[in-house]
Scaffold this active site. Structure first.
Site, PDB file in Angstrom:
ATOM      1  N   GLY A  21      -2.905  -2.258  -4.240  1.00 52.33           N
ATOM      2  CA  GLY A  21      -1.915  -1.186  -4.207  1.00 52.33           C
ATOM      3  C   GLY A  21      -0.782  -1.541  -3.269  1.00 52.33           C
ATOM      4  N   SER A  22       0.192  -0.618  -3.188  1.00 54.80           N
ATOM      5  CA  SER A  22       1.362  -0.840  -2.351  1.00 54.80           C
ATOM      6  C   SER A  22       1.706   0.430  -1.621  1.00 54.80           C
ATOM      7  CB  SER A  22       2.546  -1.291  -3.211  1.00 54.80           C
ATOM      8  OG  SER A  22       3.684  -1.523  -2.424  1.00 54.80           O
ATOM      9  N   VAL A  28      -1.418  -4.272  -0.380  1.00 52.16           N
ATOM     10  CA  VAL A  28      -2.824  -4.524  -0.087  1.00 52.16           C
ATOM     11  C   VAL A  28      -3.434  -5.320  -1.243  1.00 52.16           C
ATOM     12  CG1 VAL A  28      -5.055  -3.498   0.465  1.00 52.16           C
ATOM     13  CG2 VAL A  28      -2.955  -2.387   1.232  1.00 52.16           C
ATOM     14  N   ASP A 137      -1.246  10.599  11.453  1.00 53.96           N
ATOM     15  CA  ASP A 137      -0.885  10.686  10.039  1.00 53.96           C
ATOM     16  C   ASP A 137      -2.119  10.894   9.172  1.00 53.96           C
ATOM     17  OD1 ASP A 137       0.779   8.594   7.582  1.00 53.96           O
ATOM     18  OD2 ASP A 137       0.910  10.746   7.908  1.00 53.96           O
TER      19      ASP A 137
END
Length: 661
Positions: A21-22, A28, A137
């Site tokens: 993923g991004s 990643v 976060d």
């Protein structure tokens, strides 16, 4: 982005297999640690950030902070280094999906499961806080849920370790929907800030939506500061009062009113789960302090009776002891049989069709159970499996395969006029996920549904997210001050404020086209769409055009005609400007349209493009309004009015939200 080809070896150690993923800072990849022979995830910082010292420092800090946090519910970080002009982190490779994906697919989630997932997140946060790390976060996107609901918290990229502060004063870091009020103001954060974010996550798991949504991050941040969240029970009536109380305390605006630590939050979550499991409805009887409740009949007798009872029990006890020993022996035999049961590795079948997957699982020595689930994936595609791939399980045990039933569509029901809570309930029961949005409306009472986007009657896949428009009532606007302006400037100012215009011509010694008076006066507040009357000077007698001084028996020239320009497809403002430039007056009305792209756009005009009309006559434009159609018939544009014989006559008012100007 930092693109890495398959089989690339990072730092002479990690062989890349595929991109997982991004994110905003990094990509990643799934990779193999060639030194230790284990699967890892490689997070590579986007090359464009590798030259930014602040981003690099955040990236390094993520590795340092997470590497200290060796905990069952925190993703393990193994290594960090440089590769091809950028930086990487090697970390634990996880099977599963993000909590956000789980919420999107399954929310609202069962209350006991919400507590179980939430306790794992709280446990990870508490461990981090004990080690001087505040996540900053926490959100469902940064929580990985394994096949057995085992939770791992990741992405400490903006974590604050100890007193180190990487943001400038007044800056905001984190995701707007999950920010604590103090983060929204750019103030220093504490462990209580993470507690607030966890409260948002709990709320979203219970209801399927976050407490505060808006079109911009700044608006959402303001809502965190000023608006109280709607209680979960307003969106989901079955939420237990004890669990709702925990969530609402975690979402307190003032940090002093929240839980002081993640441990305190965990304690109340455990207590709420006990009450839910016990079947309490939140209104149980509480005994007064100091009350004595007898626990056995012995409390009614004296010491002698107690001694006699004890002797009798002793004589009867030994047969039961023998039976207990026999039971324990049999239990030991059974446990031994279980312990020595042969085990096998569960094969990976996610993504395969159900027949192929079932055959593979059976060949591995397991039984198969298929659970259907509505999903956009093709029918028969395996979405998930329990136990997860690669796990050891007893031969002959059951592997559950979650199979897609394919996309299914349902018709969006009409909820126009319903109260918000009823509308949300009806849409949820129809199988849709709902986001609410407030919008002013002169036709629908405040607090009731205007409609949905897409509109009612549309065929939509089950599970799709709909926008439910809730009326705030007619919008109040302030009337601009236009006395002293020219007519065209006054009309532009009033129409720009969402108001209609009625023009009256008055003989005056003031210059022609100057606005002499207005009603209502400038500065007053009226409802959007209301008409404002302005008096416009025709100028001194000698300055007025000859045709204005024409006698009744000397009619004005009727041959001066102009071609009406086409304005369909233009915005209302652009259409009005084009028509006035051509010498026409403009009247506006509205028409409901189902397509948001036509909202505020001219969809019809009368007379049509190319028609010949006298200069100064009125052209009516029909402006699209993206809302559900009204039950009453739409007004038809009237015939083109002829110019008034005298300049003091008022123009006709065209039906609609505004009036001619």
């Amino acid at each position: 982005m930092t693109e890495v080809a398959e089989n690339t070896v990072v730092d002479e150690r990690y062989r890349v297999r595929d991109r997982i993923g991004s994110g905003g800072m990094a990509d990643v990849y799934e990779a193999e640690d060639t030194h230790l022979g284990r699967d890892v995830a490689i997070k590579l910082l986007h090359r464009r950030f590798a030259r930014d010292e602040n981003f690099v420092e955040r990236f390094r800090r993520e590795a340092s902070a997470a590497a200290r946090l060796q905990h069952p519910h925190v993703v393990s970080v193994y290594d960090r280094g440089e590769h091809d002009g950028t930086y990487y982190i090697a970390m634990e490779r996880l099977e599963g999906r993000t909590l956000k994906d789980l919420i999107v697919e399954e929310a609202p989630i069962g209350q006991e499961r919400v507590i179980d997932l939430g306790l794992q997140i709280v446990d990870a946060a508490h461990f981090a806080h004990e080690n001087g790390v505040i996540h900053r976060d926490l959100k469902p996107h940064n929580v990985i849920v394994g096949p057995d609901d085992e939770v791992k918290v990741t992405d400490f990229g903006i974590a604050r370790a100890g007193a180190s502060e990487m943001t400038e004063t007044g800056s905001i870091m984190g995701t707007a929907q999950y920010l604590s009020p103090e983060q929204a103001e750019g103030h220093a954060v504490t462990a209580s800030s993470d507690v607030y974010s966890i409260g948002i996550v709990l709320y979203e798991m219970l209801t399927g939506r976050v407490p505060f949504e808006a079109e911009s991050a700044v608006t959402i941040a303001l809502k965190h500061l000023t608006e109280a969240p709607e209680p979960p029970s307003a969106l989901r009536p079955d939420v237990h009062p004890a669990l709702e109380a925990v969530v609402m305390r975690a979402l307190a605006k003032d940090a002093a009113d929240r839980y002081e630590s993640a441990a305190d939050l965990a304690a109340d979550l455990y207590a709420a789960r006990e009450r839910i499991v016990a079947g309490e409805d939140g209104r149980g009887t509480v005994l007064p302090a100091g009350a004595i409740v007898p626990v056995s009949g012995a409390a009614l007798y004296g010491p002698a009776a107690l001694a006699a009872d004890e002797e009798e029990r002793r004589r009867r006890r030994w047969p039961w002891m023998v039976l207990a020993l026999l039971a324990l022996a049999l239990l030991g035999v059974g446990l031994a049989a279980l312990l020595f049961t042969a085990q096998a590795q569960v094969p990976r079948v996610v993504g395969q069709d159900v027949d192929r997957a079932s055959a593979a699982v059976k060949r591995a020595g397991f039984r198969v159970r298929v659970e259907p689930r509505n999903n956009r994936a093709p029918e028969g595609r395996i979405l998930a499996q329990r136990p997860g791939p690669g796990r050891e399980a007893d031969e002959g045990s059951t592997v559950t395969l979650i199979a897609s039933t394919g996309p299914s569509e349902r018709t969006i029901p009409s909820v126009r006029g319903a109260r918000e809570r009823s509308a949300v309930r009806e849409l949820t029961r129809a199988g849709f996920r709902v986001e609410t949005e407030e919008r002013s409306s002169a036709q629908v009472a405040s607090g009731r549904a205007i409609g949905t986007r897409p509109p009612a009657g549309t065929e939509v896949e089950v599970g799709e997210r709909l926008r439910l428009l809730i009326s705030t009532g007619p919008r109040e606007v302030e009337v601009p001050r236009v006395v002293g302006l020219t007519r065209s400037s006054a009309e532009s100012a009033l129409e720009g404020a969402g108001l209609g215009v009625i023009v009256e011509s008055t003989r005056s010694d003031e210059p022609a086209d100057e606005v002499l008076a207005q009603s209502p006066d400038g500065g007053e507040t009226v409802q959007e769409g209301a008409a404002v009357s302005i008096e416009v000077s025709t100028g001194p007698e000698e300055d007025r055009p000859t045709r204005d001084r024409a006698q009744p028996d000397e009619p004005a020239d009727t041959d001066a005609r102009t071609t009406v320009p086409g304005v369909v497809g233009l915005s209302a403002g652009a259409a009005s400007s084009r028509l006035r430039s051509a010498g026409f007056r403009v009247a506006r009305t509205t028409r409901p349209v189902g397509d948001e792209e036509r909202d505020g756009v001219v969809v019809d005009q009368a007379p049509g493009a190319g028609a010949e009309r006298r200069e100064g006559s009125t052209v009516t434009i029909v402006v699209g309004e993206a809302r559900d159609p009204e039950p009453e018939p739409e007004p038809e544009p009237g015939p083109d009015p002829e110019p008034a014989p005298a300049p003091t006559d008022r123009p006709a008012v065209v039906p609609g939200r505004t009036v001619p100007g």
